[in-house]
Design an enzyme around this catalytic site. Structure first.
Site, PDB file in Angstrom:
ATOM      1  N   LYS A  20     -37.770 -89.096  54.065  1.00 32.95           N
ATOM      2  CA  LYS A  20     -37.490 -89.405  52.301  1.00 32.95           C
ATOM      3  C   LYS A  20     -37.334 -87.770  52.367  1.00 32.95           C
ATOM      4  CE  LYS A  20     -40.054 -87.981  49.369  1.00 32.95           C
ATOM      5  NZ  LYS A  20     -40.294 -87.391  48.333  1.00 32.95           N
ATOM      6  N   ALA A 111     -42.243 -86.273  52.372  1.00 32.55           N
ATOM      7  CA  ALA A 111     -42.946 -87.695  52.730  1.00 32.55           C
ATOM      8  C   ALA A 111     -43.839 -87.864  54.019  1.00 32.55           C
ATOM      9  CB  ALA A 111     -42.792 -88.788  52.095  1.00 32.55           C
ATOM     10  N   GLY A 113     -46.544 -86.606  56.129  1.00 31.41           N
ATOM     11  CA  GLY A 113     -47.383 -87.275  56.107  1.00 31.41           C
ATOM     12  C   GLY A 113     -47.656 -88.699  55.182  1.00 31.41           C
ATOM     13  N   ASP A 147     -45.924 -91.946  47.349  1.00 34.17           N
ATOM     14  CA  ASP A 147     -44.804 -92.023  48.398  1.00 34.17           C
ATOM     15  C   ASP A 147     -44.736 -93.117  49.321  1.00 34.17           C
ATOM     16  OD1 ASP A 147     -43.666 -90.661  46.790  1.00 34.17           O
ATOM     17  OD2 ASP A 147     -43.776 -89.115  48.089  1.00 34.17           O
TER      18      ASP A 147
HETATM   19  O1  C5P Z   1     -50.461 -89.256  45.729  1.00 29.54           O
HETATM   20  P1  C5P Z   1     -49.568 -87.787  45.836  1.00 29.54           P
HETATM   21  O2  C5P Z   1     -51.122 -87.654  47.254  1.00 29.54           O
HETATM   22  O3  C5P Z   1     -48.489 -87.646  46.798  1.00 29.54           O
HETATM   23  O4  C5P Z   1     -50.038 -87.150  44.736  1.00 29.54           O
HETATM   24  C1  C5P Z   1     -50.499 -85.512  45.324  1.00 29.54           C
HETATM   25  C2  C5P Z   1     -50.955 -85.658  43.994  1.00 29.54           C
HETATM   26  O5  C5P Z   1     -49.264 -84.843  43.449  1.00 29.54           O
HETATM   27  C3  C5P Z   1     -51.157 -85.912  42.966  1.00 29.54           C
HETATM   28  O6  C5P Z   1     -52.362 -85.224  42.914  1.00 29.54           O
HETATM   29  C4  C5P Z   1     -51.416 -84.703  41.500  1.00 29.54           C
HETATM   30  O7  C5P Z   1     -50.946 -83.373  41.708  1.00 29.54           O
HETATM   31  C5  C5P Z   1     -49.400 -85.214  42.620  1.00 29.54           C
HETATM   32  N1  C5P Z   1     -48.668 -86.265  41.653  1.00 29.54           N
HETATM   33  C6  C5P Z   1     -48.879 -86.581  40.096  1.00 29.54           C
HETATM   34  N2  C5P Z   1     -48.109 -88.105  39.755  1.00 29.54           N
HETATM   35  C7  C5P Z   1     -46.817 -88.331  40.608  1.00 29.54           C
HETATM   36  C8  C5P Z   1     -47.953 -88.281  41.890  1.00 29.54           C
HETATM   37  C9  C5P Z   1     -48.371 -86.854  42.225  1.00 29.54           C
HETATM   38  O8  C5P Z   1     -49.466 -85.665  39.275  1.00 29.54           O
HETATM   39  N3  C5P Z   1     -46.717 -89.657  40.046  1.00 29.54           N
END
Ligand code: C5P
Length: 318
Positions: A20, A111, A113, A147
């Site tokens: 994406k 995205a 992974g 994501d």
């Molecule tokens: O959910 P994901 O593993 O993609 O998030 C990775 C990191 O990105 C989180 O640990 C956080 O530090 C940050 N993040 C955030 N707010 C979001 C998505 C991600 O702060 N909405």
């Protein structure tokens, strides 16, 4: 271990997991769970990883990857997804052999992974005949990454909350395409990008749900869609772009390269980087702009792709 050592009890299932890009990424504030409250538009593109899943008659979940730099252990989102869906099914003796062919660059804000993770949930649900519905799969997906729910259904969607609150959008021009570039030696840590953004901008964060909703409505009510009505739209918004580009020379180089291409509608970084894209009204125009600068791309040490928009997320390969 070699695949031949496993006795597969069913024909393998093959799935495609698309990348994406972010057509809009606005950081609204900080949530009680420590994540950021986001207002985004995400778009699937036809750069895909391939995942082949075989059911096995042991209780092991084994992952092999075409990319040796990727861990195939318990920290891989594919293994996490397989273990989560198996544990929710209560059928602990189920086994799977999963082969990943990696095409989406890692640490790119594409995205990759998360999409592999989403494909694993969809694929194992079918292969193990678990009959979880779409909502149940998306709920599991949201436990594995912000994501990941988007990657299940894909296409073009508003993504609110942490990124998991989805609202599909009908694009006015679905023939659009991108030139995507990334420095193969650069990768950006998403937690680092958000933490750095917070350090600089948290004084301006919104905190009330009513203010978040006002921002979501601005996006829903079409100011964003106007970007796609003509060929001279306002620039795309990615709130993380400035802080990442100013601290990551490879991202700055990628953006400068894309700005030098002819005929692009807009240029932006995807997610938290390090990939960046130039948007084109159709694949043909993207391809010819890309080809005319291929030598320069190589001179700068960047990798590049031309990709059409895709109207779906994870899907079964024919
Ligand atoms: O959910 P994901 O593993 O993609 O998030 C990775 C990191 O990105 C989180 O640990 C956080 O530090 C940050 N993040 C955030 N707010 C979001 C998505 C991600 O702060 N909405």
């Amino acid at each position: 271990m070699n695949k031949a050592n496993y006795s597969s009890v069913k024909k393998p299932l093959s799935l495609l997991a698309p990348a994406k890009i972010n057509l809009h990424l606005e950081v609204l504030g900080l949530r009680k769970d420590g994540f950021h409250e986001l207002s985004m538009v995400m778009q699937s593109i036809d750069l895909v990883d391939q995942i082949e899943i075989s059911k096995t008659n042991d209780e092991r979940i084994t992952l092999v990857s075409s990319d040796p730099s990727l861990s195939t252990g318990k920290d891989n989102l594919i293994i996490k997804a397989a273990e989560l869906i198996r544990s929710r099914s209560g059928l602990h003796s189920l086994g799977a052999y999963i082969e990943l062919t990696k095409n989406i660059p890692i640490g790119a804000g594409l995205a990759g992974g998360s999409s592999d993770c989403a494909a694993t949930l969809v694929g194992l649900n079918a292969m193990w005949e678990l009959n979880f519905n779409q909502d149940q799969l998306k709920k599991m997906a949201s436990e594995l990454g912000s994501d990941t729910p988007f990657c299940i259904s894909g296409g073009t969607q508003f993504c609110f909350g942490r990124g998991e609150r989805l609202e599909p959008i009908q694009l006015l021009n679905s023939k659009m395409a991108v030139v995507l570039v990334k420095d193969p030696n650069a990768s950006v840590s998403t937690p680092w990008a958000y933490t750095t953004f917070k350090e600089i901008h948290s004084d301006n964060y919104l905190s009330r749900e009513v203010d978040f909703e006002k921002k979501r409505n601005e996006l829903r009510n079409g100011f964003w869609l106007k970007n796609f009505k003509d060929e001279n739209p306002r620039p795309l918004v990615n709130d993380l772009q400035e802080i990442v580009a100013s601290r990551t020379p490879a991202v700055k180089t990628s953006l400068d390269f894309l700005v030098s291409l002819t005929g692009a509608v807009s240029v932006a970084m995807s997610g938290s980087g390090a990939s960046c894209f130039a948007l084109y009204p159709d694949f043909h125009r993207a391809k010819s702009a890309f080809e005319s600068k291929r030598v320069e791309l190589e001179r700068l040490g960047l990798e590049g792709w031309c990709c059409s928009f895709s109207s779906t997320g994870v899907r079964f390969a024919k």
